[in-house]
Design a protein around this motif. Structure first.
Motif, PDB file in Angstrom:
ATOM      1  N   PRO A 104       7.921  -6.248  -5.100  1.00  0.00           N
ATOM      2  CA  PRO A 104       6.326  -5.815  -4.583  1.00  0.00           C
ATOM      3  C   PRO A 104       5.703  -6.739  -5.465  1.00  0.00           C
ATOM      4  N   ARG A 105       4.541  -7.264  -4.637  1.00  0.00           N
ATOM      5  CA  ARG A 105       3.588  -8.063  -5.599  1.00  0.00           C
ATOM      6  C   ARG A 105       2.101  -7.107  -5.931  1.00  0.00           C
ATOM      7  N   SER A 106       2.127  -6.160  -5.172  1.00  0.00           N
ATOM      8  CA  SER A 106       0.857  -5.334  -5.755  1.00  0.00           C
ATOM      9  C   SER A 106       1.041  -3.976  -4.637  1.00  0.00           C
ATOM     10  N   GLY A 107       0.046  -2.967  -5.076  1.00  0.00           N
ATOM     11  CA  GLY A 107       0.116  -1.729  -4.130  1.00  0.00           C
ATOM     12  C   GLY A 107       1.169  -0.702  -4.811  1.00  0.00           C
ATOM     13  N   ASP A 108       1.455   0.049  -4.041  1.00  0.00           N
ATOM     14  CA  ASP A 108       2.202   1.235  -4.682  1.00  0.00           C
ATOM     15  C   ASP A 108       3.735   1.310  -4.364  1.00  0.00           C
ATOM     16  N   GLY A 109       4.162   0.189  -3.943  1.00  0.00           N
ATOM     17  CA  GLY A 109       5.382  -0.168  -3.667  1.00  0.00           C
ATOM     18  C   GLY A 109       6.218   0.614  -2.380  1.00  0.00           C
ATOM     19  N   ARG A 110       5.267   1.121  -1.574  1.00  0.00           N
ATOM     20  CA  ARG A 110       5.664   1.914  -0.169  1.00  0.00           C
ATOM     21  C   ARG A 110       6.109   0.851   0.820  1.00  0.00           C
ATOM     22  N   GLU A 111       5.447  -0.174   0.916  1.00  0.00           N
ATOM     23  CA  GLU A 111       5.607  -1.377   1.896  1.00  0.00           C
ATOM     24  C   GLU A 111       6.525  -2.371   1.565  1.00  0.00           C
ATOM     25  N   ARG A 112       7.238  -2.776   2.545  1.00  0.00           N
ATOM     26  CA  ARG A 112       8.174  -3.923   1.858  1.00  0.00           C
ATOM     27  C   ARG A 112       7.639  -5.239   1.666  1.00  0.00           C
ATOM     28  N   TRP A 113       7.926  -6.101   0.992  1.00  0.00           N
ATOM     29  CA  TRP A 113       7.521  -7.266   0.840  1.00  0.00           C
ATOM     30  C   TRP A 113       8.755  -8.264   1.040  1.00  0.00           C
ATOM     31  N   VAL A 141       4.042 -19.931   3.725  1.00  0.00           N
ATOM     32  CA  VAL A 141       2.682 -20.523   3.357  1.00  0.00           C
ATOM     33  C   VAL A 141       2.356 -19.490   2.120  1.00  0.00           C
ATOM     34  N   ALA A 142       2.654 -18.388   2.503  1.00  0.00           N
ATOM     35  CA  ALA A 142       2.252 -16.986   1.702  1.00  0.00           C
ATOM     36  C   ALA A 142       3.351 -17.117   0.353  1.00  0.00           C
ATOM     37  N   GLY A 143       4.431 -17.165   0.454  1.00  0.00           N
ATOM     38  CA  GLY A 143       5.343 -17.213  -0.497  1.00  0.00           C
ATOM     39  C   GLY A 143       6.005 -16.038  -0.542  1.00  0.00           C
ATOM     40  N   ALA A 144       5.366 -14.762  -0.260  1.00  0.00           N
ATOM     41  CA  ALA A 144       5.546 -13.352  -0.142  1.00  0.00           C
ATOM     42  C   ALA A 144       4.621 -12.754   0.594  1.00  0.00           C
ATOM     43  N   ALA A 145       4.913 -11.653   1.535  1.00  0.00           N
ATOM     44  CA  ALA A 145       3.871 -10.889   2.264  1.00  0.00           C
ATOM     45  C   ALA A 145       4.596  -9.674   2.672  1.00  0.00           C
ATOM     46  N   MET A 186       4.056 -21.755  -0.079  1.00  0.00           N
ATOM     47  CA  MET A 186       5.225 -21.036  -0.894  1.00  0.00           C
ATOM     48  C   MET A 186       4.771 -20.806  -2.134  1.00  0.00           C
ATOM     49  N   ALA A 187       5.554 -19.833  -2.451  1.00  0.00           N
ATOM     50  CA  ALA A 187       5.245 -19.304  -3.956  1.00  0.00           C
ATOM     51  C   ALA A 187       5.907 -20.374  -4.626  1.00  0.00           C
ATOM     52  N   GLU A 188       5.383 -20.596  -6.149  1.00  0.00           N
ATOM     53  CA  GLU A 188       6.017 -21.484  -7.020  1.00  0.00           C
ATOM     54  C   GLU A 188       7.761 -21.570  -6.961  1.00  0.00           C
ATOM     55  N   GLU A 189       8.165 -20.370  -6.906  1.00  0.00           N
ATOM     56  CA  GLU A 189       9.545 -20.229  -7.185  1.00  0.00           C
ATOM     57  C   GLU A 189      10.289 -20.449  -5.952  1.00  0.00           C
ATOM     58  N   GLU A 190       9.658 -20.444  -4.650  1.00  0.00           N
ATOM     59  CA  GLU A 190      10.086 -20.712  -3.254  1.00  0.00           C
ATOM     60  C   GLU A 190       9.873 -22.472  -3.083  1.00  0.00           C
ATOM     61  N   SER A 191       9.085 -23.063  -3.775  1.00  0.00           N
ATOM     62  CA  SER A 191       9.046 -24.432  -3.564  1.00  0.00           C
ATOM     63  C   SER A 191      10.076 -25.243  -3.971  1.00  0.00           C
ATOM     64  N   ARG A 192      10.949 -24.766  -4.880  1.00  0.00           N
ATOM     65  CA  ARG A 192      12.023 -25.257  -5.437  1.00  0.00           C
ATOM     66  C   ARG A 192      13.252 -25.393  -4.492  1.00  0.00           C
ATOM     67  N   LYS A 193      13.094 -24.338  -3.710  1.00  0.00           N
ATOM     68  CA  LYS A 193      14.684 -24.020  -2.854  1.00  0.00           C
ATOM     69  C   LYS A 193      14.698 -25.267  -1.871  1.00  0.00           C
ATOM     70  N   GLU A 194      16.099 -25.387  -1.688  1.00  0.00           N
ATOM     71  CA  GLU A 194      16.629 -26.424  -0.607  1.00  0.00           C
ATOM     72  C   GLU A 194      16.121 -25.869   0.822  1.00  0.00           C
ATOM     73  N   ALA A 211       4.625  -6.801   5.999  1.00  0.00           N
ATOM     74  CA  ALA A 211       4.500  -6.669   7.454  1.00  0.00           C
ATOM     75  C   ALA A 211       3.075  -6.611   8.005  1.00  0.00           C
ATOM     76  N   SER A 212       2.232  -5.639   7.346  1.00  0.00           N
ATOM     77  CA  SER A 212       0.831  -5.595   7.439  1.00  0.00           C
ATOM     78  C   SER A 212       0.136  -6.703   7.210  1.00  0.00           C
ATOM     79  N   GLN A 213       0.240  -7.266   6.225  1.00  0.00           N
ATOM     80  CA  GLN A 213      -0.374  -8.659   6.002  1.00  0.00           C
ATOM     81  C   GLN A 213      -0.345  -9.770   7.142  1.00  0.00           C
ATOM     82  N   LEU A 214       0.972  -9.882   7.322  1.00  0.00           N
ATOM     83  CA  LEU A 214       1.461 -10.725   8.299  1.00  0.00           C
ATOM     84  C   LEU A 214       0.883 -10.399   9.641  1.00  0.00           C
ATOM     85  N   GLY A 215       0.897  -9.091  10.193  1.00  0.00           N
ATOM     86  CA  GLY A 215       0.433  -8.505  11.072  1.00  0.00           C
ATOM     87  C   GLY A 215      -1.157  -9.012  11.559  1.00  0.00           C
TER      88      GLY A 215
END
Length: 199
Positions: free
Chosen positions: A74-83, A36-40, A1-9, A42-46
């Motif tokens: 969005p973490r990268s790219g042009d923002g057209r794909e949902r994270w 594991v990824a923190g955020a991703a 998980m990403a750092e911000e996710e690691s603190r969630k209950e 659908a294409s990355q997960l696919g």
């Protein structure tokens, strides 16, 4: 998980609808992959689960309907794909929440069996790929089984102490990583089971 996710209950799942949503093998794989990824996307997960992004998107929306994941910035790219990202640090199920109706008990058992199967698959994959890991990782890995004579209260105490120890090492690893100490760190799966049986 990403750092911000690691603190969630962890989220306690106690309703049948959410349990059924998680009991789908692909959805559970996607949920794990997001942790594991923190955020991703659908294409990355696919690519990770070897499924079409359209099918992955459908199952991600189902997880989101039950509040298990949410849209992320969005973490990268042009923002057209949902994270997507998890909404909690994981899920927990408690036996007392699923007693009563046969359908509820059956769904709880089906979900637990899915987890056991997926955990076994992950360990089998490690065994198949073990030769590719450095010797220090092969030496550090473990597989053990113990047969104890305990009361239910002692088993509950043992399980809580083991979980506390796992949490301690999780926190240590995340804190070190946040400080920039990433050298030699890998994802590590720790599966603990403690249950009664009769010979």
């Amino acid at each position: 998980m990403a750092e911000e996710e690691s603190r969630k209950e962890s989220r306690r799942v106690s309703d049948l609808g959410t349990l059924k949503a998680l009991s789908h093998p692909l959805r559970m794989n996607l949920y794990r992959s997001l942790h594991v990824a923190g955020a991703a996307t659908a294409s990355q997960l696919g690519e990770q689960v070897d499924e079409a992004p359209s099918l992955v998107s459908y199952h991600l929306r189902k997880l989101a309907e039950h509040g298990l994941i949410e849209e992320a910035q969005p973490r990268s790219g042009d923002g057209r794909e949902r994270w997507w990202q998890p909404t909690s640090g994981g899920v927990s199920l408690h036996d007392e929440d699923f007693r009563g109706a046969p359908e509820t008990a059956a769904a709880h058992t089906a979900f637990a069996r899915l987890l056991v199967d997926q955990r076994a698959d992950l360990y089998r994959r490690y065994l198949d790929e073990r030769h590719a890991w450095a010797p220090e990782w092969r030496t550090a890995s473990s597989d053990s089984e113990s047969s104890l004579r305990l009361t239910a209260a002692e088993l509950a105490e043992l399980n809580e102490e083991l979980l506390d120890l796992v949490r301690k090492y999780d926190e240590r690893g995340r804190t070190a990583e946040e400080a920039g100490d990433t050298e030699g760190r890998e994802n590590v799966a720790v599966h603990l089971y403690g249950f009664p049986f009769r010979a």
